[in-house]
Design a protein around this motif. Structure first.
Motif, short mmCIF file in Angstrom:
data_model
loop_
_atom_site.label_atom_id
_atom_site.label_comp_id
_atom_site.label_asym_id
_atom_site.label_seq_id
_atom_site.Cartn_x
_atom_site.Cartn_y
_atom_site.Cartn_z
N MET A 98 1.28 -1.10 -0.13
CA MET A 98 0.16 0.04 0.46
C MET A 98 1.37 1.26 0.27
O MET A 98 2.18 1.18 0.32
CB MET A 98 -1.30 0.35 1.42
N MET A 125 -1.04 4.89 6.82
CA MET A 125 -2.57 4.66 7.67
C MET A 125 -2.47 5.02 9.12
O MET A 125 -3.46 3.74 9.87
CB MET A 125 -3.72 3.35 6.98
N LYS A 126 -1.49 5.01 9.78
CA LYS A 126 -1.45 5.61 11.27
C LYS A 126 -0.89 3.96 11.98
O LYS A 126 -0.88 3.96 13.04
CB LYS A 126 -2.69 5.99 11.93
N LEU A 127 -0.22 3.11 10.59
CA LEU A 127 -0.25 2.28 11.39
C LEU A 127 1.31 1.53 10.70
O LEU A 127 1.82 1.97 9.82
CB LEU A 127 -1.29 0.57 10.80
N ILE B 347 -4.91 -2.90 7.10
CA ILE B 347 -6.29 -2.19 6.64
C ILE B 347 -7.43 -2.64 5.81
O ILE B 347 -6.77 -3.88 5.50
CB ILE B 347 -5.50 -0.69 5.79
N PHE B 349 -8.98 -3.35 2.98
CA PHE B 349 -8.78 -3.14 1.43
C PHE B 349 -9.70 -3.59 0.16
O PHE B 349 -11.40 -3.86 1.44
CB PHE B 349 -7.48 -3.44 0.89
N GLY B 378 -8.63 1.29 9.64
CA GLY B 378 -9.72 2.02 9.36
C GLY B 378 -10.41 1.59 7.75
O GLY B 378 -9.08 0.50 7.76
N TYR B 379 -10.38 1.97 6.46
CA TYR B 379 -10.47 1.55 5.68
C TYR B 379 -9.36 2.52 4.90
O TYR B 379 -9.61 3.36 5.16
CB TYR B 379 -12.17 1.88 4.17
N MET B 380 -9.03 1.92 3.89
CA MET B 380 -7.90 2.40 2.83
C MET B 380 -8.62 3.77 2.38
O MET B 380 -9.34 3.86 1.53
CB MET B 380 -7.13 1.73 2.04
N VAL B 381 -7.69 4.91 2.42
CA VAL B 381 -8.45 6.23 1.74
C VAL B 381 -6.92 6.38 -0.08
O VAL B 381 -5.72 6.19 -0.15
CB VAL B 381 -8.30 7.77 3.20
#
Lengths: 163, 535
Positions: A98, A125-127, B347, B349, B378-381
């Motif tokens: 990602m 994503m903060k992780l 996350i 996806f 969360g969900y990926m942005v």
């Protein structure tokens, strides 16, 4: 249903069938009639095609040790599902799952690694997650350094596999 | 079923660092739990002794079958509110075994302000009775409460889920055929009087127990009538004249013994046939979770290692092992009950969301309860993901998850942020039970970003008002905002608000889930049906 056992170095395929109260094992193209009774301690009474054997059985995890007619055997049940686990992974380039940023590079080019060794810490994503070696091998070119940003599918590290 | 192959190395520095952090967290958790359960001002304990009353936990122990487990709920409710004046929200709730029957117990804690109901007390009682409704459980009320805590009456009276809901839930339970028993140890005044009155059975203790709509002072003020407690609502009057109460008892001990005899008369309902198999302890020690849960909440860990320390024999049949790998789905057993496990490994996806939606449908059709292990940022942005339809894929997951008929159970193992909390069956999605680990956090977004956003808003506001801020002042605003945000995200704060059914020691997860699933099997599982999916 057919089971595969590893006996010594040999792989043996066994198909059991129940006929009335008898157990018949098809081993290769031969049928063998079996009677089995667990005795005291590890002792067992085993009858194969009418011939009686005294034997001892002990279990150690997934392995079974068998003493029979003065010989010792190590028997391991092979789980056909085990080989199917997970996605195929291997040598070559490891690419980004990602978009994100590299927090730390934990190996250097030329380092020897084994499967599961940590290569990089990345954050997305903060992780924070760890990129690990998918096989045993040697670290080839590292395409990123701490602080580098990357997109999905960008190549991060190359691993030259042993096999 | 195959055993999970753990990759955890208990000698690694990482494991040891996590172990140290988690042992400190557990120490803090046990200290808080012990204080909420047992630490009370001496004068309150003396007052109870003078009245000849037992402590609420002594009553509970006497009521429960010996040697049986008690699943206590929300022990740390209200722990971070009311300056700590309402430990455990002034009541005990939980599921236990009485005369061989699974029952929900609600006990007032008269060691705190005479058992007065704080707003959070009511939230905790209403939640407990919702659990009884959802899982078709009988209820035993141990009544000893001064009534609503008047200084906070606007927060506990009048709204849909406030005090009235307790009595509404009692009526609904009765309509469903779930039995209720009240043991009246103290005064039940005003609304509280309806608890025994709406129960199918009740027992009242002579001398200390009383039931009335208005106590003697209120009656005097209202009508001028002078009357004693015993005349107005004592045990003998109610059991021989009004018929409001059923059995008089001379002592608390006797009342509990009569109560146990009453429960023994209740027919045992048939449970849902869950095709339970013989339980098997996990192959990997659950205590190893202390070395797996990261010291730093931002650090990723492998949820498969958690599953290996919760499920029977550490055995797991993974569904779609190569697809949408940031979400683990698969079948396992917990205390012999088959469950579908859904755990985050990163996350969400597009593929992981669709996998979840499919797996949840499989479990509903198979009538297999679902266990959600949340660790989700969360969900990926981003453009690519929106173009692939991440929002509608997330909506699919939420649609089938919310529409599930099978019982759902949620464990907050680490982080729970944003919409990920929804998709993974957060509190709003009716898990039959939701438990948190002491290290876990919940917030609308990650702590750092939220603090940055809030601090920027605050500094801009001050600057607009003409103030010039030094670097130090800016730093202070940022650290104050961060501290507040962290505090309000912590498990202790969210559990204080009853966003969960309690904080548990991670190593107890398997036992808590085992009892929760056994409880859920009291209600039948309906056939699956869902809303419209945006395919």
């Amino acid at each position: 249903m057919r089971y595969t056992f590893k006996i010594g170095d040999e792989l043996v395929k066994v198909a059991p069938r129940s006929l009335a109260d008898e157990l018949v094992l098809t081993i290769g193209d031969k049928d063998c009639q079996v009677e089995f009774e667990h005795g005291k301690d590890d002792r067992c009474h085993l009858t194969l095609d009418g011939k009686s054997y005294e034997s001892w059985v002990a279990r150690d995890g997934d392995d079974i040790y068998l003493k029979m007619s003065g010989s010792y055997f190590k028997v391991t049940a092979i789980d056909p599902c085990a080989a199917a686990a997970g996605a195929s992974a291997g040598a070559g380039s490891i690419s980004a799952p990602m978009p994100g940023v590299v927090v730390e590079v934990l190996v250097a080019e030329g380092d020897r690694v084994v499967e599961g060794d940590k290569l990089l810490t990345i954050e997305s994503m903060k992780l924070q997650s760890t990129v690990r070696a998918a096989c045993d091998g040697v670290v080839g070119h590292i395409h990123v350094s701490a602080g580098s940003e990357f997109n999905k599918d960008d190549v991060l590290v190359e691993i030259e596999s042993d096999s | 079923m195959r055993r999970i192959q753990s990759r955890v190395n208990i000698n690694s520095p990482e494991y040891q660092e996590n172990l140290k952090a988690n042992e400190a967290r557990l120490g803090e958790f046990h200290r808080r739990q012990n204080a909420a359960r047992h630490e009370r001002p001496q004068r309150d304990l003396d007052r109870l002794a003078r009245q000849g009353k037992m402590l609420p936990r002594e009553r509970l122990e006497m009521l429960l079958d010996p040697g049986t487990p008690f699943l206590e709920l929300s022990t740390l409710a209200a722990g971070e509110h009311y300056d700590g004046d309402s430990p455990s929200a002034s009541c005990i709730t939980g599921i236990g075994i009485v005369a061989g029957r699974e029952v929900l117990i609600h006990a007032n804690d008269s060691t705190v302000k005479g058992g007065a109901w704080y707003p959070m007390t009511i939230k905790k009682i209403v939640r407990a009775m919702d659990i009884a409704i959802e899982n078709h459980l009988p209820v035993i009320h141990l009544c000893d409460s001064a009534g609503g805590f008047l200084p906070l009456q606007s927060e506990l009276f009048g709204d849909k889920y406030f005090a009235g809901r307790i009595f509404r839930n009692q009526a609904i339970l009765s309509k469903m055929g779930c039995k209720q028993l009240s043991l009246v140890f103290g005064h039940c005044t005003a609304g509280g009087a309806y608890v025994p009155a709406l129960s199918d059975y009740n027992v009242i203790v002579r001398g200390t127990g009383a039931v009335f709509l208005g106590g003697p002072p209120l009656v005097k003020a209202a009508t001028g009538e002078e009357v004693t407690v015993e005349e107005l609502g004592g045990a003998d009057m109610h059991t021989s004249v009004s018929g409001t109460c059923d059995y008089p008892a001379d002592t608390e001990e006797q009342a509990i013994a009569i109560g146990r005899e009453i429960v023994a008369q209740w027919s045992k309902k048939k449970k849902w046939d869950a095709q339970q198999q013989a339980p098997e302890a996990p192959y990997y020690d659950p205590k190893e979770l202390y070395g797996i849960i990261p010291a730093n909440i931002k650090t990723q860990f492998d949820m498969m290692e958690v599953i290996a320390r919760v499920v029977d024999g550490s055995r797991f049949h993974e569904y779609q092992p190569a697809y949408g790998k940031t979400l683990i789905c698969g079948f396992a057993h917990i205390w012999g009950y088959k469950v579908g496990v859904i755990g985050n490994n990163g996350i969400l996806f597009n593929d992981s969301s669709k996998k979840a939606a499919h797996f949840i449908q499989l479990c509903n059709q198979n009538k297999t309860p679902l266990v959600f292990l949340q660790n989700i940022t969360g969900y990926m942005v981003g453009r690519e993901y929106e173009r692939e339809g991440i929002t509608k894929d997330g909506a699919k997951m939420i649609m089938v998850q919310a529409g599930s008929e099978v019982p759902k159970f949620t464990i907050m193992t680490n982080g729970s942020y944003g919409a990920g909390n929804y998709g993974m069956c957060g509190r709003a999605f009716d898990s039959r039970f939701l438990f948190s680990w002491p290290n876990s956090e919940i917030s609308v977004m990650g702590g750092e970003q939220a603090a940055k956003t809030l601090a920027t808003i605050k500094t801009t506001q001050l600057e607009r008002e003409g103030k010039t801020l030094s670097e130090e002042e800016r730093a202070k605003i940022y650290s104050d905002v961060t501290d507040d945000f962290e505090h309000q995200s912590s498990a202790y704060y969210t559990s204080s608000l009853i966003w969960d059914d309690g904080i548990i020691d991670p190593a107890d997860t398997r036992n808590a889930l085992g009892m929760a699933i056994a409880t859920a099997m009291n209600a039948p599982i309906e056939d699956p049906r869902y809303g419209v999916l945006r395919v």
